[in-house]
Write a protein that holds these residues in place. Structure first.
Motif, PDB file in Angstrom:
ATOM      1  N   ALA A   1      -7.842   2.008   0.315  1.00  0.00           N
ATOM      2  CA  ALA A   1      -6.813   2.682  -0.486  1.00  0.00           C
ATOM      3  C   ALA A   1      -7.406   3.857  -1.250  1.00  0.00           C
ATOM      4  CB  ALA A   1      -6.173   1.683  -1.455  1.00  0.00           C
ATOM      5  N   THR A   2      -8.615   3.678  -1.787  1.00  0.00           N
ATOM      6  CA  THR A   2      -9.267   4.757  -2.538  1.00  0.00           C
ATOM      7  C   THR A   2      -9.524   5.960  -1.642  1.00  0.00           C
ATOM      8  OG1 THR A   2     -10.327   3.152  -4.022  1.00  0.00           O
ATOM      9  CG2 THR A   2     -11.292   5.358  -3.920  1.00  0.00           C
ATOM     10  N   VAL A   3      -9.996   5.716  -0.425  1.00  0.00           N
ATOM     11  CA  VAL A   3     -10.258   6.816   0.513  1.00  0.00           C
ATOM     12  C   VAL A   3      -8.961   7.499   0.929  1.00  0.00           C
ATOM     13  CG1 VAL A   3     -11.102   7.384   2.820  1.00  0.00           C
ATOM     14  CG2 VAL A   3     -12.426   5.851   1.345  1.00  0.00           C
ATOM     15  N   ALA A   4      -7.939   6.710   1.267  1.00  0.00           N
ATOM     16  CA  ALA A   4      -6.665   7.287   1.699  1.00  0.00           C
ATOM     17  C   ALA A   4      -6.022   8.107   0.593  1.00  0.00           C
ATOM     18  CB  ALA A   4      -5.715   6.174   2.153  1.00  0.00           C
ATOM     19  N   VAL A   5      -6.095   7.612  -0.631  1.00  0.00           N
ATOM     20  CA  VAL A   5      -5.552   8.353  -1.765  1.00  0.00           C
ATOM     21  C   VAL A   5      -6.378   9.612  -2.015  1.00  0.00           C
ATOM     22  CG1 VAL A   5      -5.246   8.284  -4.280  1.00  0.00           C
ATOM     23  CG2 VAL A   5      -4.459   6.378  -2.867  1.00  0.00           C
TER      24      VAL A   5
ATOM     25  N   PHE B   1       4.646   7.968  -1.356  1.00  0.00           N
ATOM     26  CA  PHE B   1       3.398   8.539  -0.849  1.00  0.00           C
ATOM     27  C   PHE B   1       3.595   9.182   0.530  1.00  0.00           C
ATOM     28  CE2 PHE B   1      -0.425   6.317  -3.012  1.00  0.00           C
ATOM     29  CZ  PHE B   1      -0.760   7.501  -3.641  1.00  0.00           C
ATOM     30  N   LEU B   2       4.302   8.478   1.403  1.00  0.00           N
ATOM     31  CA  LEU B   2       4.504   8.980   2.759  1.00  0.00           C
ATOM     32  C   LEU B   2       5.465  10.163   2.784  1.00  0.00           C
ATOM     33  CD1 LEU B   2       4.738   5.590   4.698  1.00  0.00           C
ATOM     34  CD2 LEU B   2       2.786   7.125   4.518  1.00  0.00           C
TER      35      LEU B   2
ATOM     36  N   LEU C   1       4.176  18.035  -2.418  1.00  0.00           N
ATOM     37  CA  LEU C   1       2.952  17.627  -3.105  1.00  0.00           C
ATOM     38  C   LEU C   1       3.122  17.453  -4.612  1.00  0.00           C
ATOM     39  CD1 LEU C   1      -0.002  19.562  -1.432  1.00  0.00           C
ATOM     40  CD2 LEU C   1       0.649  17.174  -1.192  1.00  0.00           C
ATOM     41  N   GLY C   2       4.314  17.689  -5.110  1.00  0.00           N
ATOM     42  CA  GLY C   2       4.502  17.723  -6.561  1.00  0.00           C
ATOM     43  C   GLY C   2       4.031  16.494  -7.301  1.00  0.00           C
ATOM     44  N   ALA C   3       4.277  15.321  -6.718  1.00  0.00           N
ATOM     45  CA  ALA C   3       3.939  14.077  -7.415  1.00  0.00           C
ATOM     46  C   ALA C   3       2.653  13.449  -6.904  1.00  0.00           C
ATOM     47  CB  ALA C   3       5.085  13.077  -7.276  1.00  0.00           C
ATOM     48  N   GLU C   4       1.902  14.133  -6.045  1.00  0.00           N
ATOM     49  CA  GLU C   4       0.720  13.515  -5.438  1.00  0.00           C
ATOM     50  C   GLU C   4      -0.278  12.980  -6.469  1.00  0.00           C
ATOM     51  OE1 GLU C   4      -2.090  12.134  -2.686  1.00  0.00           O
ATOM     52  OE2 GLU C   4      -0.002  12.659  -2.388  1.00  0.00           O
ATOM     53  N   PRO C   5      -0.756  13.778  -7.434  1.00  0.00           N
ATOM     54  CA  PRO C   5      -1.721  13.202  -8.388  1.00  0.00           C
ATOM     55  C   PRO C   5      -1.169  12.049  -9.222  1.00  0.00           C
ATOM     56  CG  PRO C   5      -1.900  15.585  -8.359  1.00  0.00           C
ATOM     57  CD  PRO C   5      -0.663  15.241  -7.587  1.00  0.00           C
ATOM     58  N   PRO C   6       0.025  12.176  -9.855  1.00  0.00           N
ATOM     59  CA  PRO C   6       0.498  11.015 -10.624  1.00  0.00           C
ATOM     60  C   PRO C   6       0.829   9.810  -9.756  1.00  0.00           C
ATOM     61  CG  PRO C   6       2.145  12.774 -10.641  1.00  0.00           C
ATOM     62  CD  PRO C   6       0.884  13.344 -10.080  1.00  0.00           C
ATOM     63  N   LEU C   7       1.299  10.028  -8.527  1.00  0.00           N
ATOM     64  CA  LEU C   7       1.501   8.891  -7.631  1.00  0.00           C
ATOM     65  C   LEU C   7       0.177   8.220  -7.294  1.00  0.00           C
ATOM     66  CD1 LEU C   7       4.159  10.126  -5.026  1.00  0.00           C
ATOM     67  CD2 LEU C   7       4.444   8.338  -6.741  1.00  0.00           C
ATOM     68  N   ALA C   8      -0.844   9.040  -7.061  1.00  0.00           N
ATOM     69  CA  ALA C   8      -2.174   8.495  -6.793  1.00  0.00           C
ATOM     70  C   ALA C   8      -2.682   7.697  -7.986  1.00  0.00           C
ATOM     71  CB  ALA C   8      -3.144   9.635  -6.467  1.00  0.00           C
TER      72      ALA C   8
ATOM     73  N   LEU D   1      -2.918   7.594   8.065  1.00  0.00           N
ATOM     74  CA  LEU D   1      -3.844   6.655   7.427  1.00  0.00           C
ATOM     75  C   LEU D   1      -3.135   5.850   6.347  1.00  0.00           C
ATOM     76  CD1 LEU D   1      -6.758   5.638   7.067  1.00  0.00           C
ATOM     77  CD2 LEU D   1      -7.139   7.560   5.495  1.00  0.00           C
ATOM     78  N   ARG D   2      -2.258   6.493   5.592  1.00  0.00           N
ATOM     79  CA  ARG D   2      -1.590   5.806   4.477  1.00  0.00           C
ATOM     80  C   ARG D   2      -0.526   4.812   4.933  1.00  0.00           C
ATOM     81  NH1 ARG D   2      -0.640  10.233  -0.384  1.00  0.00           N
ATOM     82  NH2 ARG D   2      -2.819  10.373  -1.014  1.00  0.00           N
ATOM     83  N   ARG D   3      -0.094   4.919   6.165  1.00  0.00           N
ATOM     84  CA  ARG D   3       0.918   3.977   6.647  1.00  0.00           C
ATOM     85  C   ARG D   3       0.403   2.546   6.622  1.00  0.00           C
ATOM     86  NH1 ARG D   3       3.616   5.594  12.161  1.00  0.00           N
ATOM     87  NH2 ARG D   3       4.827   3.759  11.572  1.00  0.00           N
ATOM     88  N   GLY D   4      -0.909   2.375   6.661  1.00  0.00           N
ATOM     89  CA  GLY D   4      -1.488   1.036   6.648  1.00  0.00           C
ATOM     90  C   GLY D   4      -1.740   0.464   5.265  1.00  0.00           C
TER      91      GLY D   4
END
Length: 464
Positions: free
Chosen positions: A31-35, A98-99, A132-139, A205-208
């Motif tokens: 999860a850390t790598v995918a994020v 995320f997806l 991409l707007g929410a990518e960092p807070p979602l992460a 990758l994130r689908r898993g």
């Protein structure tokens, strides 16, 4: 085989307690790598238009009045994307949001590569920004939900260290591609194609990844949360855990917590603290990164030289992030945010006064290195101080203001740079950063090493 505390036996203790007692598992690392890879393309995107600003001025024959809207378009899209996707993550789940964000970005970044006019590029940058707007807070939200308390900061910092490699990659790719054509296509267009294809790979990758057990519990899907945590516990004990997908339809879903609770007694102090924080911190963080090529051009350097200086300066981003790894769990994150933002103010002023190539590189590197110590600390911090039921809404909603401020920034800072020069620009930035430090120092709670539920029980009796 990992040693699992006795209290972590499946079926005993709360979902949150069992998650916090886990050691780091293969799923946590994956999860850390995918994020981190998804964040890589967020930062790649944020700095892409700024790095290419001088090139795009020549490509589309832009005037000084035309450039700010183009620079702002991505950030305005990010503002709307953060508001929308952040709320969706609290209502419908972290994984789906995320997806969706990566899918939107990949599509519109690819379309941007075929822009035949500045208007088309502006429109595609806007919609890529929504993705991409929410990518960092979602992460931040997802990893904060999933990781055990004692390792939370370090592994989020690892994700951002991977992500911040996007900055020098953009710089060096721009330096290497913008003056060339590949298969008859201008080099700058390939930069958008690279972003689109890379984000598409991360989407797969994130689908898993599993859904957040904390979120599942917060909306009443406790059986699914139990299934996921039991799977993580089995994985930690060295057992085979091939399927982390929870059974569906076994429990009734509750409605998410209403947004108004963020402005209720107790929680509103933290909400307003982060509103002020995000409006002003972006002047220092994104103001420096996106305007470095223009600042160097204002100091009299050619476009090719300014791109090289920017690329070398951007090496400070992954270096600064890596420097946070040994200290982010040892120093209280509240004080780490305050100290690093004050150091940014000092190095920024020094960069503005720098008159030689050597000093420009030294202070530029120190600024970017310090800024990513700051960035890692605040990204961990902003998700810790809000409860699970509203963690994504609060983190994304307040973070969206930084995107909006970044969109307005070219209209304020570019004219300031043109009229008063680099020194005045960085004095204004330094003033904003001092206010940021005071805001967190006075209003922020302590979080390092503490359980999320403990941190948030202090503020308000929200549902988790």
């Amino acid at each position: 085989m990992a040693n699992i505390p006795e209290a972590a036996v499946p079926g005993t203790g709360t979902i949150a307690g069992r998650l916090d007692r886990l050691p780091i598992t293969r799923t946590h690392r994956r999860a850390t790598v995918a994020v981190g890879l998804g964040l890589f393309f967020d930062f790649y995107e944020v700095f892409l238009t700024g790095v290419l600003s001088s090139v795009l001025v020549e490509e589309f024959k832009l005037t000084k009045a035309d450039l700010p809207p183009l620079l702002a378009s991505t950030f305005v899209g990010m503002f709307f994307g953060a508001l929308l996707l952040g709320r969706l993550a609290d209502r419908f789940g972290r994984r789906g949001a995320f997806l969706l964000n990566l899918g939107l970005y990949s599509l519109f970044s690819l379309l941007g590569a075929f822009s035949g006019s500045a208007l088309m590029l502006l429109v595609t940058r806007f919609f890529a920004g929504i993705g991409l707007g929410a990518e960092p807070p979602l992460a931040d939200t997802y990893l904060t939900d999933l990781l055990p308390a004692r390792k939370r900061g370090r592994f989020i910092a690892w994700a951002y260290t991977l992500a911040f490699c996007g900055f020098p990659v953009v710089g060096f790719l721009a330096r290497g591609l913008t003056d060339h054509e590949i298969f008859g296509i201008e080099g700058w267009r390939w930069l958008f194609v690279i972003g689109a294809l890379g984000a598409g790979a991360v989407f797969l990758l994130r689908r898993g990844l599993p859904e957040s057990p904390r979120w599942l519990e917060s909306v009443g899907r406790t059986e699914e949360a139990e299934h996921l945590v039991a799977g993580l516990e089995a994985e930690a004990r060295g057992g085979v855990n091939e399927n982390l997908a929870p059974p569906r339809g076994t429990t009734r879903k509750r409605a998410g917590a209403p947004v108004r609770e963020l402005f209720g007694r107790g929680m509103r102090r933290r909400t307003w603290m982060m509103v002020v924080f995000h409006i002003l911190q972006t002047l220092g963080y994104y103001g420096f990164g996106t305007l470095v090529p223009l600042v160097l051009a204002a100091k009299g350097y050619a476009v090719s030289q300014s791109l090289l200086f920017a690329a070398l300066t951007y090496l400070g981003y992954p270096v600064g992030s890596a420097l946070s790894l040994p200290i982010v769990e040892r120093v209280e994150r509240k004080y780490l945010v305050v100290g690093s933002v004050l150091a940014m103010a000092v190095f920024g002023i020094a960069f503005g006064y720098a008159g030689s190539m050597t000093l420009i590189l030294v202070f530029g590197f120190l600024y970017t290195a310090t800024s990513n110590l700051f960035s890692n600390a605040f990204h961990i911090y902003q998700a810790e101080i809000f409860p699970t039921a509203l963690r994504s809404t609060a983190s994304s909603g307040t973070y969206s203001l930084s995107r909006l401020a970044s969109g307005a920034m070219p209209f304020v800072l570019v004219p300031l740079l043109n009229s008063h020069g680099p020194t005045a620009l960085f004095l204004v930035v330094a003033g904003a950063l001092v206010v940021v430090a005071a805001d967190i120092a006075v209003l922020g709670p302590r979080t390092t090493g503490r359980r999320l539920e403990s941190v948030n029980d202090e503020a308000a009796p929200l549902r988790r």
